[in-house]
Structure formats: structure tokens, C-alpha cells
Design a protein around this motif. Structure first.
Motif, PDB file in Angstrom:
ATOM      1  N   SER A  94      -0.351  17.352   1.329  1.00 50.99           N
ATOM      2  CA  SER A  94       0.242  16.665   0.180  1.00 50.99           C
ATOM      3  C   SER A  94       0.411  17.573  -1.031  1.00 50.99           C
ATOM      4  O   SER A  94       1.374  17.416  -1.780  1.00 50.99           O
ATOM      5  CB  SER A  94      -0.582  15.439  -0.192  1.00 50.99           C
ATOM      6  OG  SER A  94      -1.895  15.821  -0.540  1.00 50.99           O
ATOM      7  N   HIS A  95      -0.448  18.543  -1.229  1.00 55.60           N
ATOM      8  CA  HIS A  95      -0.337  19.391  -2.420  1.00 55.60           C
ATOM      9  C   HIS A  95       0.777  20.435  -2.305  1.00 55.60           C
ATOM     10  O   HIS A  95       1.115  21.087  -3.282  1.00 55.60           O
ATOM     11  CB  HIS A  95      -1.672  20.071  -2.727  1.00 55.60           C
ATOM     12  CG  HIS A  95      -2.088  21.104  -1.731  1.00 55.60           C
ATOM     13  ND1 HIS A  95      -2.667  20.771  -0.521  1.00 55.60           N
ATOM     14  CD2 HIS A  95      -1.995  22.448  -1.757  1.00 55.60           C
ATOM     15  CE1 HIS A  95      -2.921  21.879   0.154  1.00 55.60           C
ATOM     16  NE2 HIS A  95      -2.526  22.914  -0.578  1.00 55.60           N
ATOM     17  N   LYS A  96       1.356  20.588  -1.124  1.00 57.22           N
ATOM     18  CA  LYS A  96       2.431  21.560  -0.941  1.00 57.22           C
ATOM     19  C   LYS A  96       3.801  20.902  -0.783  1.00 57.22           C
ATOM     20  O   LYS A  96       4.775  21.565  -0.472  1.00 57.22           O
ATOM     21  CB  LYS A  96       2.150  22.434   0.282  1.00 57.22           C
ATOM     22  CG  LYS A  96       0.985  23.371   0.103  1.00 57.22           C
ATOM     23  CD  LYS A  96       0.904  24.338   1.242  1.00 57.22           C
ATOM     24  CE  LYS A  96      -0.158  25.369   0.977  1.00 57.22           C
ATOM     25  NZ  LYS A  96      -0.145  26.424   1.973  1.00 57.22           N
ATOM     26  N   GLN A  97       3.885  19.616  -1.001  1.00 61.19           N
ATOM     27  CA  GLN A  97       5.137  18.893  -0.779  1.00 61.19           C
ATOM     28  C   GLN A  97       6.008  18.898  -2.031  1.00 61.19           C
ATOM     29  O   GLN A  97       5.637  18.333  -3.046  1.00 61.19           O
ATOM     30  CB  GLN A  97       4.860  17.454  -0.374  1.00 61.19           C
ATOM     31  CG  GLN A  97       4.202  17.310   0.961  1.00 61.19           C
ATOM     32  CD  GLN A  97       3.912  15.863   1.297  1.00 61.19           C
ATOM     33  OE1 GLN A  97       4.353  14.949   0.624  1.00 61.19           O
ATOM     34  NE2 GLN A  97       3.163  15.659   2.358  1.00 61.19           N
ATOM     35  N   LEU A  98       7.155  19.539  -1.921  1.00 66.60           N
ATOM     36  CA  LEU A  98       8.128  19.509  -3.017  1.00 66.60           C
ATOM     37  C   LEU A  98       9.211  18.471  -2.765  1.00 66.60           C
ATOM     38  O   LEU A  98       9.906  18.068  -3.696  1.00 66.60           O
ATOM     39  CB  LEU A  98       8.792  20.881  -3.180  1.00 66.60           C
ATOM     40  CG  LEU A  98       7.893  22.026  -3.622  1.00 66.60           C
ATOM     41  CD1 LEU A  98       8.686  23.332  -3.657  1.00 66.60           C
ATOM     42  CD2 LEU A  98       7.306  21.738  -4.991  1.00 66.60           C
ATOM     43  N   TYR A  99       9.347  18.043  -1.506  1.00 68.32           N
ATOM     44  CA  TYR A  99      10.431  17.140  -1.107  1.00 68.32           C
ATOM     45  C   TYR A  99       9.861  15.992  -0.300  1.00 68.32           C
ATOM     46  O   TYR A  99       8.958  16.170   0.518  1.00 68.32           O
ATOM     47  CB  TYR A  99      11.465  17.888  -0.261  1.00 68.32           C
ATOM     48  CG  TYR A  99      11.943  19.153  -0.902  1.00 68.32           C
ATOM     49  CD1 TYR A  99      12.914  19.118  -1.901  1.00 68.32           C
ATOM     50  CD2 TYR A  99      11.410  20.376  -0.544  1.00 68.32           C
ATOM     51  CE1 TYR A  99      13.338  20.276  -2.518  1.00 68.32           C
ATOM     52  CE2 TYR A  99      11.832  21.546  -1.157  1.00 68.32           C
ATOM     53  CZ  TYR A  99      12.795  21.492  -2.143  1.00 68.32           C
ATOM     54  OH  TYR A  99      13.206  22.636  -2.752  1.00 68.32           O
ATOM     55  N   ASP A 100      10.418  14.794  -0.504  1.00 67.45           N
ATOM     56  CA  ASP A 100      10.038  13.646   0.320  1.00 67.45           C
ATOM     57  C   ASP A 100      10.480  13.881   1.749  1.00 67.45           C
ATOM     58  O   ASP A 100      11.590  14.385   1.988  1.00 67.45           O
ATOM     59  CB  ASP A 100      10.725  12.371  -0.176  1.00 67.45           C
ATOM     60  CG  ASP A 100      10.209  11.894  -1.516  1.00 67.45           C
ATOM     61  OD1 ASP A 100       9.070  12.246  -1.874  1.00 67.45           O
ATOM     62  OD2 ASP A 100      10.945  11.172  -2.199  1.00 67.45           O
ATOM     63  N   LEU A 101       9.627  13.495   2.688  1.00 62.45           N
ATOM     64  CA  LEU A 101       9.978  13.635   4.099  1.00 62.45           C
ATOM     65  C   LEU A 101      11.255  12.875   4.408  1.00 62.45           C
ATOM     66  O   LEU A 101      12.128  13.371   5.134  1.00 62.45           O
ATOM     67  CB  LEU A 101       8.831  13.141   4.984  1.00 62.45           C
ATOM     68  CG  LEU A 101       9.056  13.248   6.491  1.00 62.45           C
ATOM     69  CD1 LEU A 101       9.229  14.712   6.915  1.00 62.45           C
ATOM     70  CD2 LEU A 101       7.899  12.609   7.245  1.00 62.45           C
ATOM     71  N   GLU A 102      11.411  11.690   3.824  1.00 61.54           N
ATOM     72  CA  GLU A 102      12.602  10.881   4.081  1.00 61.54           C
ATOM     73  C   GLU A 102      13.867  11.617   3.666  1.00 61.54           C
ATOM     74  O   GLU A 102      14.880  11.585   4.366  1.00 61.54           O
ATOM     75  CB  GLU A 102      12.532   9.535   3.340  1.00 61.54           C
ATOM     76  CG  GLU A 102      11.389   8.647   3.755  1.00 61.54           C
ATOM     77  CD  GLU A 102      10.107   8.938   2.985  1.00 61.54           C
ATOM     78  OE1 GLU A 102      10.139   9.627   1.949  1.00 61.54           O
ATOM     79  OE2 GLU A 102       9.042   8.485   3.442  1.00 61.54           O
ATOM     80  N   SER A 103      13.812  12.306   2.536  1.00 62.96           N
ATOM     81  CA  SER A 103      14.986  13.052   2.057  1.00 62.96           C
ATOM     82  C   SER A 103      15.318  14.206   2.992  1.00 62.96           C
ATOM     83  O   SER A 103      16.485  14.441   3.312  1.00 62.96           O
ATOM     84  CB  SER A 103      14.738  13.589   0.643  1.00 62.96           C
ATOM     85  OG  SER A 103      14.597  12.532  -0.261  1.00 62.96           O
ATOM     86  N   ILE A 104      14.299  14.929   3.430  1.00 63.40           N
ATOM     87  CA  ILE A 104      14.527  16.046   4.352  1.00 63.40           C
ATOM     88  C   ILE A 104      15.158  15.551   5.646  1.00 63.40           C
ATOM     89  O   ILE A 104      16.138  16.122   6.133  1.00 63.40           O
ATOM     90  CB  ILE A 104      13.207  16.794   4.645  1.00 63.40           C
ATOM     91  CG1 ILE A 104      12.669  17.435   3.364  1.00 63.40           C
ATOM     92  CG2 ILE A 104      13.409  17.834   5.739  1.00 63.40           C
ATOM     93  CD1 ILE A 104      11.261  17.970   3.490  1.00 63.40           C
ATOM     94  N   LEU A 105      14.598  14.484   6.201  1.00 62.00           N
ATOM     95  CA  LEU A 105      15.129  13.953   7.463  1.00 62.00           C
ATOM     96  C   LEU A 105      16.553  13.436   7.299  1.00 62.00           C
ATOM     97  O   LEU A 105      17.421  13.699   8.136  1.00 62.00           O
ATOM     98  CB  LEU A 105      14.215  12.846   7.990  1.00 62.00           C
ATOM     99  CG  LEU A 105      12.800  13.266   8.371  1.00 62.00           C
ATOM    100  CD1 LEU A 105      11.963  12.049   8.750  1.00 62.00           C
ATOM    101  CD2 LEU A 105      12.813  14.279   9.501  1.00 62.00           C
ATOM    102  N   LEU A 106      16.798  12.727   6.217  1.00 63.93           N
ATOM    103  CA  LEU A 106      18.130  12.161   5.992  1.00 63.93           C
ATOM    104  C   LEU A 106      19.161  13.259   5.765  1.00 63.93           C
ATOM    105  O   LEU A 106      20.246  13.220   6.362  1.00 63.93           O
ATOM    106  CB  LEU A 106      18.102  11.197   4.813  1.00 63.93           C
ATOM    107  CG  LEU A 106      19.294  10.286   4.658  1.00 63.93           C
ATOM    108  CD1 LEU A 106      19.583   9.515   5.942  1.00 63.93           C
ATOM    109  CD2 LEU A 106      19.053   9.297   3.533  1.00 63.93           C
ATOM    110  N   ILE A 107      18.840  14.255   4.957  1.00 66.12           N
ATOM    111  CA  ILE A 107      19.767  15.368   4.753  1.00 66.12           C
ATOM    112  C   ILE A 107      20.015  16.090   6.070  1.00 66.12           C
ATOM    113  O   ILE A 107      21.156  16.444   6.397  1.00 66.12           O
ATOM    114  CB  ILE A 107      19.232  16.350   3.695  1.00 66.12           C
ATOM    115  CG1 ILE A 107      19.227  15.702   2.313  1.00 66.12           C
ATOM    116  CG2 ILE A 107      20.066  17.635   3.670  1.00 66.12           C
ATOM    117  CD1 ILE A 107      18.481  16.505   1.248  1.00 66.12           C
ATOM    118  N   GLY A 108      18.961  16.299   6.849  1.00 69.48           N
ATOM    119  CA  GLY A 108      19.116  16.962   8.140  1.00 69.48           C
ATOM    120  C   GLY A 108      20.048  16.209   9.069  1.00 69.48           C
ATOM    121  O   GLY A 108      20.953  16.801   9.676  1.00 69.48           O
TER     122      GLY A 108
END
Length: 89
Positions: free
Chosen positions: A28-42
């Protein structure tokens, strides 16, 4: 055009809800992006022809204004390395 935009927003909201149920393996301390955003953009970028993590990043950068219309991207567009880490696990 308005109908298409509303349909896209409704569909992406459904996908964000589904992706929100996927456990996030990242620290959690290394997360700059929401997982949902990464998956959706991908997924959107692959549907639009991206064949690599570099192409996912390039697509997202070229469509950043569109993506920001339905995603919170306070740290900008994820890098190709971020896409690689997420999709490789």
C-alpha cells in the motif's frame, strides 16, 4: 454523441466496480495508481490495439484527457513498468 459518452461512462463504472473486487497484491505504501485505473487503462488500450506495455502507456498518454473524464489520475498516467508489474502478477 452524448448517448455514446453516457454509455461509455456507465460501462466503465461497471468495470471499475468489478475491478474493485480484485485483491490488490501491491504494497500500500508504494501505490501511486488505483488498481482499477491500471486495469481499465490496460484493457481499453488493448481493445484499441496496444500490443505491449509501452503501447499501453503511449495510448494512455495520447488519450489522457479522455481517461481523466472517468478516472482519478492524480499522479498522471502509469508507466509501462507499472503496467508490466501489475499484469505480470
Amino acid at each position: 454523441m452524448i448517448i455514446n459518452t453516457l454509455y461509455i461512462l456507465k460501462t466503465t463504472q461497471k468495470l471499475k466496480t468489478i475491478f474493485g473486487q480484485i485483491p490488490d497484491f501491491r504494497r500500500s505504501h508504494k501505490q501511486l495508481y488505483d488498481l482499477e485505473s491500471i486495469l481499465l487503462i490496460g484493457i481499453i488500450s488493448v481493445i484499441c490495439g496496444a500490443d505491449s506495455y509501452n503501447e499501453m502507456e503511449n495510448y494512455a498518454n495520447s488519450k489522457e484527457e479522455f481517461l481523466r473524464s472517468f478516472l482519478d489520475l492524480p499522479n498522471g498516467i502509469p508507466s509501462h513498468d507499472t503496467f508490466n508489474r501489475v499484469f505480470s502478477n
